[in-house]
Motif scaffolding. Structure first.
Motif, mmCIF file in Angstrom:
data_model
loop_
_atom_site.group_PDB
_atom_site.id
_atom_site.type_symbol
_atom_site.label_atom_id
_atom_site.label_comp_id
_atom_site.label_asym_id
_atom_site.label_seq_id
_atom_site.Cartn_x
_atom_site.Cartn_y
_atom_site.Cartn_z
ATOM 1 N N THR A 38 -9.758 -16.283 16.221
ATOM 2 C CA THR A 38 -10.401 -16.953 15.195
ATOM 3 C C THR A 38 -9.220 -17.238 14.143
ATOM 4 O O THR A 38 -9.403 -18.250 13.312
ATOM 5 C CB THR A 38 -11.316 -15.960 14.392
ATOM 6 N N VAL A 39 -8.514 -16.186 13.858
ATOM 7 C CA VAL A 39 -7.365 -16.569 12.892
ATOM 8 C C VAL A 39 -6.533 -17.657 13.191
ATOM 9 O O VAL A 39 -5.925 -18.360 12.505
ATOM 10 C CB VAL A 39 -6.531 -14.983 12.772
ATOM 11 N N ARG A 40 -6.290 -17.793 14.573
ATOM 12 C CA ARG A 40 -5.463 -18.766 14.905
ATOM 13 C C ARG A 40 -6.120 -20.593 14.607
ATOM 14 O O ARG A 40 -5.572 -21.204 14.455
ATOM 15 C CB ARG A 40 -5.008 -18.951 16.384
ATOM 16 N N GLY A 41 -7.529 -20.269 14.890
ATOM 17 C CA GLY A 41 -8.146 -21.307 14.730
ATOM 18 C C GLY A 41 -8.242 -21.959 13.177
ATOM 19 O O GLY A 41 -8.110 -23.296 12.855
ATOM 20 N N TYR A 42 -8.517 -20.883 12.411
ATOM 21 C CA TYR A 42 -8.596 -21.322 11.157
ATOM 22 C C TYR A 42 -7.031 -21.842 10.385
ATOM 23 O O TYR A 42 -7.083 -22.602 9.800
ATOM 24 C CB TYR A 42 -8.933 -19.981 10.392
ATOM 25 N N ARG A 43 -6.201 -21.163 11.081
ATOM 26 C CA ARG A 43 -4.843 -21.472 10.573
ATOM 27 C C ARG A 43 -4.765 -22.870 10.806
ATOM 28 O O ARG A 43 -3.856 -23.614 10.127
ATOM 29 C CB ARG A 43 -3.886 -20.565 11.023
ATOM 30 N N SER A 44 -4.826 -23.220 12.192
ATOM 31 C CA SER A 44 -4.650 -24.465 12.721
ATOM 32 C C SER A 44 -5.532 -25.491 11.958
ATOM 33 O O SER A 44 -5.131 -26.616 11.625
ATOM 34 C CB SER A 44 -5.007 -24.491 14.270
ATOM 35 N N ASP A 45 -6.546 -25.346 11.663
ATOM 36 C CA ASP A 45 -7.642 -26.103 10.742
ATOM 37 C C ASP A 45 -6.983 -26.388 9.356
ATOM 38 O O ASP A 45 -6.645 -27.374 8.925
ATOM 39 C CB ASP A 45 -8.847 -25.621 10.773
ATOM 40 N N LEU A 46 -6.392 -25.373 8.954
ATOM 41 C CA LEU A 46 -6.197 -25.551 7.262
ATOM 42 C C LEU A 46 -4.647 -26.130 7.358
ATOM 43 O O LEU A 46 -4.343 -26.741 6.429
ATOM 44 C CB LEU A 46 -5.964 -24.139 6.822
ATOM 45 N N ALA A 47 -3.984 -26.059 8.679
ATOM 46 C CA ALA A 47 -2.811 -26.796 8.451
ATOM 47 C C ALA A 47 -3.016 -28.341 8.632
ATOM 48 O O ALA A 47 -2.263 -29.143 7.971
ATOM 49 C CB ALA A 47 -2.028 -26.417 9.824
ATOM 50 N N THR A 48 -3.971 -28.831 9.123
ATOM 51 C CA THR A 48 -4.442 -30.159 9.287
ATOM 52 C C THR A 48 -5.175 -30.568 7.697
ATOM 53 O O THR A 48 -4.901 -31.717 7.484
ATOM 54 C CB THR A 48 -5.453 -30.452 10.382
ATOM 55 N N LEU A 49 -5.396 -29.665 7.026
ATOM 56 C CA LEU A 49 -6.182 -29.914 5.929
ATOM 57 C C LEU A 49 -5.228 -30.154 4.813
ATOM 58 O O LEU A 49 -5.281 -30.956 3.967
ATOM 59 C CB LEU A 49 -7.209 -28.569 5.313
ATOM 60 N N THR A 50 -3.906 -29.472 4.981
ATOM 61 C CA THR A 50 -2.646 -29.746 4.101
ATOM 62 C C THR A 50 -2.175 -30.964 3.925
ATOM 63 O O THR A 50 -1.611 -31.525 2.956
ATOM 64 C CB THR A 50 -1.705 -28.573 4.101
ATOM 65 N N GLU A 51 -2.521 -31.717 5.003
ATOM 66 C CA GLU A 51 -2.078 -33.197 5.298
ATOM 67 C C GLU A 51 -2.816 -34.085 4.143
ATOM 68 O O GLU A 51 -2.429 -35.041 3.487
ATOM 69 C CB GLU A 51 -2.223 -33.789 6.540
ATOM 70 N N PHE A 52 -4.231 -33.676 3.932
ATOM 71 C CA PHE A 52 -4.907 -34.143 3.169
ATOM 72 C C PHE A 52 -5.161 -33.805 1.490
ATOM 73 O O PHE A 52 -4.999 -34.255 0.580
ATOM 74 C CB PHE A 52 -6.319 -34.133 3.282
ATOM 75 N N ALA A 53 -4.710 -32.354 1.554
ATOM 76 C CA ALA A 53 -4.696 -31.770 0.117
ATOM 77 C C ALA A 53 -3.556 -30.808 0.313
ATOM 78 O O ALA A 53 -3.550 -29.551 0.439
ATOM 79 C CB ALA A 53 -5.800 -30.883 0.153
ATOM 80 N N PRO A 54 -2.189 -31.410 -0.036
ATOM 81 C CA PRO A 54 -1.186 -30.603 0.106
ATOM 82 C C PRO A 54 -0.851 -29.772 -1.284
ATOM 83 O O PRO A 54 -0.124 -28.610 -0.960
ATOM 84 C CB PRO A 54 0.004 -31.675 -0.062
ATOM 85 N N THR A 55 -1.582 -29.940 -2.310
ATOM 86 C CA THR A 55 -1.522 -29.065 -3.320
ATOM 87 C C THR A 55 -2.875 -28.353 -3.487
ATOM 88 O O THR A 55 -3.956 -28.926 -3.382
ATOM 89 C CB THR A 55 -1.113 -29.711 -4.641
ATOM 90 N N PHE A 56 -2.905 -27.185 -4.664
ATOM 91 C CA PHE A 56 -4.307 -26.981 -4.896
ATOM 92 C C PHE A 56 -4.878 -27.896 -5.918
ATOM 93 O O PHE A 56 -6.221 -27.889 -5.885
ATOM 94 C CB PHE A 56 -4.074 -25.354 -5.600
ATOM 95 N N ARG A 57 -3.856 -28.676 -6.585
ATOM 96 C CA ARG A 57 -4.638 -29.766 -7.419
ATOM 97 C C ARG A 57 -5.344 -30.572 -6.652
ATOM 98 O O ARG A 57 -6.341 -31.275 -7.041
ATOM 99 C CB ARG A 57 -3.351 -30.285 -8.376
#
Length: 308
Positions: A38-57
């Motif tokens: 589960t941790v690996r899956g969530y980390r992998s998903d969030l890695a792809t998310l940072t391409e769209f949202a690289p900052t908290f802003r």
């Protein structure tokens, strides 16, 4: 703020997101007790998310929806999209609680509906044939591997435990006198599951006439040919081979789990007891077996009733 200061601020935000994801993964593992998968899956998903949202802003509901829409364009399955949504929502809540975000942005995301297929269920006769088949058809019918395979199949069908739970069992987790096993499930939650006389016979045969011949210095209940704890992939291959030998193609350990649960309900077991046996945290997960039983009842009715 000058352009250089803005660049520095953006750079700090990018670094902050990366560090936050690492901290979030540690939180899932150490605090919430989520499985490594589960941790690996969530980390992998969030890695792809940072391409769209690289900052908290840039972590906004619009960006999150664009990220999910991109997953649809890539042809991701609904189950993958649902996991992406769950990862974003969990991370958003964590980030808000740790003051990375001013609000829990992803709380507004809706989880896509998953079209759940009814699981494969064996007949009780076919299940009984399958769990006794390996010893009869193995190249060495009295060898330690054949004895081990039968013990694993008997235990999987008797208890409905997951393949990961089976491979994580130690010899000390068994109580043959009481015919029960201590199982560690998702989130490191432990439960005690009972098994029957046939499983006890198979386990006794494995412990007394098989395990010592191939086991190394390990507490593992089931071991591979090299003497180490058996791998889940090997168990899946053993189950699939046993299925092929009994004309049940593409059988998986989860298929045995489905069959065990369905047969318990058809035999009159209470749904909540089945939930506890399977280690489901939600009754909704267990309720799919009531649909399976209802469908099987319809099939039997259609075949047997004169006015069907």
């Amino acid at each position: 703020m000058s352009e250089r200061e803005k660049e520095r601020e953006a750079g700090r935000e990018v670094t902050q997101v990366g560090a936050a994801i690492d901290d979030f993964a540690d939180y899932l593992s150490l605090v919430k007790g989520r499985s490594a998968a589960t941790v690996r899956g969530y980390r992998s998903d969030l890695a792809t998310l940072t391409e769209f949202a690289p900052t908290f802003r840039s972590f906004t509901i619009v960006t999150l929806r664009s990220w999910l829409a991109n997953g649809v364009d890539q042809g991701l399955a609904r189950t993958s999209l649902a996991r992406r949504t769950a990862a974003a929502r969990a991370f958003s809540t964590w980030a808000y609680n740790h003051e990375y975000l001013a609000s829990d942005v992803a709380a507004r995301l809706k989880t896509p509906k998953i079209n759940r297929k009814l699981p494969q269920v064996l007949s009780t006769e076919r299940a009984a044939e399958l769990v006794t088949q390996p010893r009869a058809n193995a190249d060495n019918p009295t060898g330690p591997e054949a004895v081990r395979d039968q013990a694993m199949l008997e235990l999987l069908y008797a208890t409905g435990i997951r393949v990961s739970e089976l491979t994580n069992l130690d010899v000390g987790d068994l109580d043959l006198d009481r015919m029960q096993a201590r199982v560690t499930g998702k989130g490191n939650k432990q439960r005690v599951v009972p098994f029957g006389k046939q499983a006890r016979l198979a386990l006794n045969a494995w412990l007394n006439h098989g395990r010592d011949e191939i086991a190394g210095d390990t507490p593992a209940l089931f071991v591979g040919v090299r003497g180490n704890r058996i791998d889940p992939r090997q168990v899946r291959r053993i189950v699939e081979r046993a299925g092929q030998e009994t004309d049940v193609p593409h059988l998986t350990p989860h298929g045995l789990r489905h069959s065990a649960a369905t047969h318990l309900l058809e035999g009159g077991a209470d749904l909540r007891l089945v939930q506890e046996l399977l280690g489901h945290s939600s009754m909704q997960t267990t309720q799919i077996y009531t649909h399976v039983s209802a469908q099987r009842l319809k099939d039997v009715f259609a075949q047997a009733h004169p006015r069907a």
